[in-house]
Scaffold this motif. Structure first.
Motif, PDB file in Angstrom:
ATOM      1  N   UNK A   1      38.217  30.537 -19.134  1.00 45.60           N
ATOM      2  CA  UNK A   1      39.367  29.950 -20.049  1.00 45.60           C
ATOM      3  C   UNK A   1      38.847  29.621 -20.914  1.00 45.60           C
ATOM      4  N   UNK A   2      37.687  30.039 -21.974  1.00 49.92           N
ATOM      5  CA  UNK A   2      37.160  29.894 -23.329  1.00 49.92           C
ATOM      6  C   UNK A   2      38.920  30.672 -23.896  1.00 49.92           C
ATOM      7  N   UNK A   3      39.223  30.974 -24.670  1.00 54.00           N
ATOM      8  CA  UNK A   3      39.486  31.305 -25.977  1.00 54.00           C
ATOM      9  C   UNK A   3      38.289  32.153 -26.712  1.00 54.00           C
TER      10      UNK A   3
ATOM     11  N   UNK B   1      27.703  32.123 -12.409  1.00 52.98           N
ATOM     12  CA  UNK B   1      28.746  31.952 -11.125  1.00 52.98           C
ATOM     13  C   UNK B   1      29.686  31.305 -11.494  1.00 52.98           C
ATOM     14  N   UNK B   2      29.170  30.452 -10.914  1.00 52.03           N
ATOM     15  CA  UNK B   2      29.529  28.848 -10.376  1.00 52.03           C
ATOM     16  C   UNK B   2      30.255  28.540 -11.385  1.00 52.03           C
ATOM     17  N   UNK B   3      30.233  28.494 -12.645  1.00 49.55           N
ATOM     18  CA  UNK B   3      30.497  28.091 -14.050  1.00 49.55           C
ATOM     19  C   UNK B   3      31.804  29.435 -14.457  1.00 49.55           C
ATOM     20  N   UNK B   4      31.934  30.348 -14.010  1.00 52.48           N
ATOM     21  CA  UNK B   4      33.095  31.140 -14.746  1.00 52.48           C
ATOM     22  C   UNK B   4      33.707  31.094 -14.590  1.00 52.48           C
ATOM     23  N   UNK B   5      34.501  30.128 -13.951  1.00 55.32           N
ATOM     24  CA  UNK B   5      36.513  29.727 -14.279  1.00 55.32           C
ATOM     25  C   UNK B   5      36.052  29.064 -16.092  1.00 55.32           C
TER      26      UNK B   5
END
Length: 589
Positions: free
Chosen positions: A571-573, A563-567
């Motif tokens: 933003x990955x393509x 959940x903390x890495x979701x940003x």
């Protein structure tokens, strides 16, 4: 008998010489009230406050002292030092420029200017200003030391060592130049000399913080982990608020030992100013300590605080990175062919590339376990040889590039047939490397970008190239750019690039080592399947991990902080990272 200002001044100096700075400040303030027209006592209050660790408050008293004694060079110098100590580098630099126009003793002012730009992270300017200082005063040991640091920051290791030696010769009782020389000596693979000079620094001053820190780092690099831990503890005894000491110790020792360290770390966090650079490392250390304990949400808060602070001082320039990519792609368009001839000298280079924290260090340790192959770590040479081409209009001369690359190599052991350069950032320079060294193996290591992101989020990287690691969205932008680079290189030189996945390496290191040996034209040896036994130095964030032996513990580690890495993931393509989004869809079913 009437009171005389000099009597008060002598008493205040006695207190300062005895280290009684609060008492000295109190006495100086009393004298200031008694002799309000004497700028001397405003200056002395400032000195007591600054030496007592309160440079911000000292600034006001030095400023008042200058109003009473305009043009006093001692008070001017004290004010500059207080501004620098308080982190107000730009204000210090502005004041220095005004004083340079008025004063003849320029050496100290050029030195201060170099210090200011060192704090601003501008080593090229530090080099210029420190050189002006030693030109004005060839016996200024401090300026040689600072110029040595600038040379070291820029990778001019031999010049750095020469300046540190000059500084030490001028002031043999100062441990700083000796301690500072440890880093460039280490990078040049002169490990024994590096350890020797740092031990010499510690003999001069056993509690010297910089030397204790450098000694701990060197011991960890050569695999003397227990001794490194002891040195880190000595460092924290000498400086209980040393952020890097806490952060590095936590990554070096066991989770059980770290649990005992937690109260001291919490004290350091509470007592260190919130905007201090040390807070970057203190928060990072606490984040990793809590991560080890499984307190993931709490860990995430500290890791986020650390990276936010780092990003404020080291922002990522996405536009510049994009421009560099377009320029390099234009230099090596699809349809480019490699030259029929080029540098084929021995020892030959083996380039290991990939994202930072993708497994490049492990791959290097596998390769350099071969008796004919030596480890050179992360050589910054390609990045230093290309700016005039990438950012300007200089032509690319492959032969000149290869010659300059070899000229700046560290010492290679006699008899070595190949050396490994595992600089991850070289994925940007594949075209340059292959044109200069047409026969060089290029080994590309891939890894789940979410595991890479977590590992970078839990680390701190000093290189300006890695400013993207302090912001999750910037990290994703750079991951996308990396994918675009590799898609281009595979389209142009795909038959010259061996791609291995980190998961496959740690799942079957023997099979991976066979593949690496065959691709690099080496006879496989059993030691390549046991890289943890390799005694080569490790100078990266992987310094402890590679000594543990090959394992799969970190595979899928990102799920703990999903959940903390979701940003980052958002933003990955998807077109560049389809496996990530297929994985997410599968988990959602």
């Amino acid at each position: 008998m009437a009171d005389h200002p000099q009597q008060h001044a002598q008493k205040i100096m006695q207190l300062m010489n005895a280290g009684q700075f609060p008492a000295a400040a109190k006495a100086a303030k009393a004298a200031q009230r008694k002799f309000p027209r004497e700028g001397l006592f405003s200056n002395m209050v400032g000195m007591a406050l600054a030496q007592g660790g309160n440079p911000r408050e000292a600034i006001g008293f030095f400023t008042k002292g200058l109003k009473l004694r305009p043009g006093d060079p001692d008070i001017q110098n004290n004010l500059i030092q207080a501004l620098l100590s308080a982190g107000q580098s730009a204000k210090a630099d502005e004041l220095i420029d005004k004083l340079l126009a008025k004063r003849g003793d320029s050496a100290i002012l050029w030195h201060f200017k170099a210090v200011a730009h060192s704090q601003l992270g501008q080593p090229e300017r530090v080099l210029d200003y420190a050189t002006r200082a030693v030109t004005a005063d060839p016996n200024m040991a401090l300026a040689y030391n600072l110029r040595g640091i600038a040379h070291s920051d820029l990778g001019n290791d031999l010049k750095a060592i020469a300046d540190f030696e000059k500084s030490h010769a001028l002031n043999p009782n100062d441990p700083d130049p000796l301690s500072n020389a440890g880093l460039p000596l280490s990078r040049l693979d002169r490990t024994d000399e590096a350890i020797e000079v740092v031990e010499k620094a510690l003999a001069l001053r056993p509690d010297h913080v910089n030397s204790l820190h450098r000694y701990a780092v060197l011991l960890a690099e050569v695999g003397r982990v227990d001794e490194a831990i002891a040195q880190y503890k000595a460092l924290l005894k000498a400086d209980p608020f040393h952020g890097e000491g806490f952060s590095e110790l936590i990554k070096t020792q066991s989770a059980e030992e770290n649990a005992a360290l937690e109260p001291a770390l919490r004290t350091a966090l509470a007592k260190t100013p919130k905007k201090s650079p040390a807070q970057v490392f203190l928060n990072l250390g606490m984040g990793n300590l809590l991560y080890q304990k499984g307190e993931i949400d709490k860990a995430a808060r500290f890791l986020s605080a650390s990276n936010k602070l780092a990003a404020q001082s080291r922002p990522y320039d996405a536009g510049k990175a994009e421009q560099e990519f377009e320029r390099i792609k234009a230099l090596f368009p699809q349809g480019s062919t490699l030259p029929a001839s080029g540098d084929t000298e021995t020892p030959r280079p083996i380039f290991v590339i990939g994202q930072p924290r993708s497994g490049t260090t492990l791959t290097e340790m596998i390769l350099s376990a071969h008796p004919d192959v030596t480890s050179c770590g992360e050589l910054p040479l390609a990045g230093r040889l290309t700016p005039s081409i990438v950012q300007g209009d200089a032509p690319f001369d492959p032969a000149g590039f290869a010659a300059a690359f070899r000229e700046n190599l560290p010492a290679i052991p006699e008899g070595a047939q190949a050396f490994v350069d595992k600089m991850p950032a070289n994925y940007r320079y594949v075209g340059f490397l292959l044109h200069a060294f047409p026969k060089a193996p290029i080994i590309h290591i891939t890894r789940d970008p979410r595991d890479v992101a977590l590992s970078m989020w839990r680390s701190h990287f000093p290189s300006a190239w890695m400013n993207f690691t302090f912001d999750l969205k910037a990290m994703a932008h750079h991951a996308n750019l990396y994918k675009r680079y590799m898609a281009h290189w595979n389209a142009v030189y795909g038959d010259r690039i061996l791609t291995l996945d980190y998961r496959d390496i740690v799942s079957d290191v023997e099979a991976a080592s066979h593949s690496l040996a065959a691709y690099c034209g080496l006879d496989w040896v059993a030691d390549m399947a046991a890289p943890e036994r390799n005694t080569a130095r490790v100078r990266t964030a992987s310094v402890v991990q590679v000594r543990e032996g090959v394992h799969k513990k970190s595979l899928g580690g990102w799920r703990a902080m999903q959940s903390h890495l979701q940003p980052f993931v958002d933003a990955l393509d998807p077109a560049l990272w389809p496996e990530v989004f297929v994985d997410q869809e599968t988990e959602g079913q």
